[in-house]
Design an enzyme around this catalytic site. Structure first.
Site, PDB file in Angstrom:
ATOM      1  CB  SER A 108      -0.445   0.120   1.229  1.00 33.42           C
ATOM      2  OG  SER A 108       0.132  -0.014   2.432  1.00 33.42           O
ATOM      3  CG  ASP A 155      -2.948   5.480   7.880  1.00 29.45           C
ATOM      4  OD1 ASP A 155      -1.953   4.998   8.356  1.00 29.45           O
ATOM      5  OD2 ASP A 155      -3.661   4.694   7.111  1.00 29.45           O
ATOM      6  CG  HIS A 171      -0.713   3.891   4.921  1.00 30.66           C
ATOM      7  ND1 HIS A 171      -1.213   3.518   5.745  1.00 30.66           N
ATOM      8  CD2 HIS A 171      -0.236   2.670   3.476  1.00 30.66           C
ATOM      9  CE1 HIS A 171      -1.255   1.317   4.982  1.00 30.66           C
ATOM     10  NE2 HIS A 171      -0.874   1.858   4.559  1.00 30.66           N
TER      11      HIS A 171
END
Length: 313
Positions: free
Chosen positions: A30, A278, A281
């Site tokens: 991600s 968050d 990330h």
């Protein structure tokens, strides 16, 4: 038919002649980022039906959240696609490309030798494997040094597999200072034990890239020092316009760092002031800095060639 496919290939390459790369193919988790600065369209995910068409030639994104270098990493989540499986998907794409080029091996080889392969993976092998002794036994089986060597030995095989399929230009990102993410902070301080593990991996990865450049004929691999770039941002946030360093824009509830964004909550308004989106990330603003320094940076940021140099060779 072969002449038609070759003409199609040259036509697709023409708009990007100033950059030199006809396509960008992205592998990772991600944290993987699409290289917009190459002047190419955003690479669609492999699962998108459109990736079976001619736009495949401009790139595909194989990255998967929670994916790791090791197949078992992230197994506690709903089926991440590990790096090995992503490579299998790339093989399927290469087979389609051969069909589009009328099985003209020379044209396919020329095309594959000019694409850029982006690899950004490894964080989950720590966050969702080694640092989760409640689920995985790796931390009791391997010392941090042995585990980093295991990961680098595996990624070496994976990069060579991509090379053997025809890829020649690679951009491989190091891991960032995971111990400084809101998820890993110890009070207001970075978890140095975790960062020391990452440094071991990054050091071995950089050595691997140097070694592969020496031993893989025609290969050009570049190593991006994400750890150094992000550490600079964390130490000198105001230089980059950031004011919030240890809290996620959407990932804190009652003073506790959340893994992901809080469902139903409104993210912060001044997101460009935050380093983290968050608990794990980075924000788009941080990713932009990393992208710019990867694309145009000096050897201290990306070694031995930056992305612009790599793509235009």
């Amino acid at each position: 038919m072969v002449l038609f496919h070759l003409a199609l290939f040259l036509l697709l390459m023409k708009p990007n002649d100033s950059v030199g790369a006809p396509g960008v193919f992205i592998f990772g988790d991600s944290l993987a980022d699409s290289a917009e600065m190459l002047g190419l369209p955003y690479a669609p995910p492999f699962s998108d039906p459109s990736t079976s068409g001619q736009q495949t030639l401009q790139g595909v994104n194989y990255a998967s959240a929670a994916a790791g270098i090791l197949d078992e990493t992230g197994k506690q989540y709903m089926g991440p696609t590990p790096f090995n499986k992503q490579i299998e998907h790339f093989q399927q794409t290469v087979s389609r490309i051969y069909t589009m080029f009328g099985q003209n091996s020379t044209a396919v080889y020329e095309y594959l030798s000019r694409i850029v392969i982006i690899v950004s993976i490894g964080s989950n092998d720590y966050l969702n494997n080694y640092l989760r002794p409640d689920i995985y036994s790796t931390s009791s089986q391997y010392t941090p040094l042995a585990f980093s060597n295991l990961l680098v030995q595996q990624i070496a095989q994976q990069l060579v597999t991509l090379y053997n399929m025809g890829a020649r230009r690679f951009v491989v990102y190091s891991l960032g200072p995971i111990g400084c993410t809101p998820n890993q902070l110890v009070g207001q301080s970075c978890a140095e034990r975790v960062n020391q593990m990452v440094v071991l991996f990054n050091s071995a990865l950089r050595s691997l890239i140097i070694d592969l450049n020496l031993h893989l004929p025609g290969a050009r691999l570049s190593y991006v020092d994400v750890y150094g770039i992000l550490t600079d941002i964390l130490i000198n946030p105001s230089t980059y316009g950031f004011s919030v360093t240890g809290q996620g824009c959407c990932g804190v509830e009652n003073g506790r760092a959340q893994w992901n964004c809080i469902a139903g909550a409104t993210p912060c308004n001044n997101r460009n002031s935050y380093i983290f989106w968050d608990s794990l990330h980075p924000t788009e603003a941080v990713s932009r800095v990393v992208a710019q320094r990867s694309f145009l940076g000096p050897p201290s940021d990306i070694y031995p060639l930056n992305i612009q140099q790599l793509a235009s060779m």
